[in-house]
Design an enzyme around this catalytic site. Structure first.
Site, PDB file in Angstrom:
ATOM      1  CG  ASP A   1      -9.763  -0.227   5.153  1.00 23.50           C
ATOM      2  OD1 ASP A   1      -9.528  -0.558   3.975  1.00 23.50           O
ATOM      3  OD2 ASP A   1      -9.124  -0.663   6.131  1.00 23.50           O
TER       4      ASP A   1
ATOM      5  CD  GLN B   1      -3.527  -4.506   6.674  1.00 25.78           C
ATOM      6  OE1 GLN B   1      -3.385  -3.584   5.884  1.00 25.78           O
ATOM      7  NE2 GLN B   1      -4.212  -5.593   6.372  1.00 25.78           N
TER       8      GLN B   1
ATOM      9  CE  LYS C   1      -3.810  -2.426   2.150  1.00 27.61           C
ATOM     10  NZ  LYS C   1      -4.458  -2.877   3.399  1.00 27.61           N
TER      11      LYS C   1
END
Ligand code: NAD
Length: 312
Positions: free
Chosen positions: A128, A105, A61
């Site tokens: 997200d 994460q 990422k």
């Protein structure tokens, strides 16, 4: 009754190529943001602990964010960090004007309340799309304000690429009802005017339900579960699963990635199908970049600049 026509060869959907096209859109929007309002999109990725798979995802990422010309920061925290300390970092990132997207994460270590952490992220920076406010916006169809989860958005873009942009009236079956994949995929396909069924571990006659689908999305986490006789001839099969299995043929102790679909088998029947790897996976990271540029454009009062970033 005659047997259904079986396709000799399915069209394999190239997730890498579609993801690359999204990244080109992202770079263009980044350039426009820079020239119009002197804003560079900023993405902060937070990782807690040393899970090797998570570390690979986070590194990828960060690299993609740099390739897109973003301001990119990573916070690596030790597995025994306290919940308060993590929440404090999120507060700081919420207030940081250089940061437009925050990604924590998952999974987090057991002693940290994941729901609390997700709810602490500013919904306008929640790239997200897991914050309850963004879940609600997606459910309500408030797409101009929502940040949409990346893997579901990527899955639906691939289906539209394979089937043409209009999915109206198609039967869609999603196997899996998780908050991060199954449910948001269902919401997105409903918005595309599909007739949507969500199947799960308690569904009766799962193969029979799947055989109704013009679009079959597998998001289960069970290696190669979906077989050819679960697939309606000509259907579009989107395989979200990422499962690591032993691969003794590659040598002792070696492994390989497979999806939730038995690709070689299902490909004999499907009209189009995503491979694993190289299907949904590259889309997830591309949509994360898209969400970051969208969040930056909205925060700068120029949402129009990122309007078409997911359109191909
Ligand atoms: P999850 O474990 O949260 O949910 C799995 C779902 O599958 C559950 O709703 C469950 O009801 C259903 N299920 C389990 N066993 C079943 C069975 N035998 N029959 C029917 N349904 C069953 O998983 P998730 O987070 O939604 O992830 C699903 C898969 O997608 C995993 O392989 C994961 O690694 C992968 N994934 C990939 C990406 C990507 O970027 N491509 C992103 C997220 C998740």
């Amino acid at each position: 009754m005659s047997a259904p026509a079986i396709k000799a060869e399915s069209h394999v959907i190239d997730g890498k190529a579609v993801a690359a096209a999204i990244i080109e859109n992202v770079k263009q929007a980044r350039d426009q943001l820079l020239s119009a309002v002197a804003v560079k999109p900023g993405l902060a990725v937070v990782i807690v602990g040393e899970d090797p798979a998570s570390q690979v995802y986070v590194r990828n990422k960060g690299l993609k964010a740099e390739e897109c010309g973003f301001h990119s920061v990573q916070h690596t925290l030790s597995a025994d960090i306290g919940e308060d300390e993590l929440l404090g970092l999120i507060d700081n990132l919420n207030e940081d004007p250089l940061i437009h997207g925050i990604l924590v994460q998952l999974p987090l270590p057991k002693h940290i309340n994941e729901k609390l952490v997700i709810a602490a992220i500013d919904p306008e920076k929640d790239v997200d799309g897991f914050h309850p406010i963004n879940v609600g916006r997606l459910g309500a169809g408030a797409m101009e304000d929502a940040l949409v989860p990346c893997t579901p958005a990527g899955s639906v873009i691939l289906a539209k690429q394979a089937l043409g942009q209009d999915l109206s009236g198609m039967e869609a079956v999603i196997i899996g009802r998780s908050n991060i994949v199954g449910k948001p995929v269902a919401q997105l396909l409903l918005q595309e005017n599909c007739t949507v069924t969500i199947a799960h571990s308690r569904t009766k006659d799962l193969p029979g339900v799947c055989r109704r689908a013009d679009i079959l999305v597998a998001a289960v986490g069970r290696p190669q579960m979906v077989k050819a006789d679960w697939v309606k001839p000509g259907a579009c099969v989107i395989d979200v699963g990422i499962n690591r299995v032993d691969a003794p043929e590659k040598g002792e102790g070696k492994t390989r990635l497979v999806g939730d679909v038995d690709f070689a088998d299902a490909a004999t029947v499907a009209g189009s199908i995503t491979p694993v790897p190289g299907g949904v996976g590259p889309m997830t990271i591309a949509l994360l970049m898209a969400n970051t540029v969208i969040a930056a454009a909205r925060a700068s009062g120029r949402p129009d600049i990122a309007d078409g970033v997911k359109n191909l």
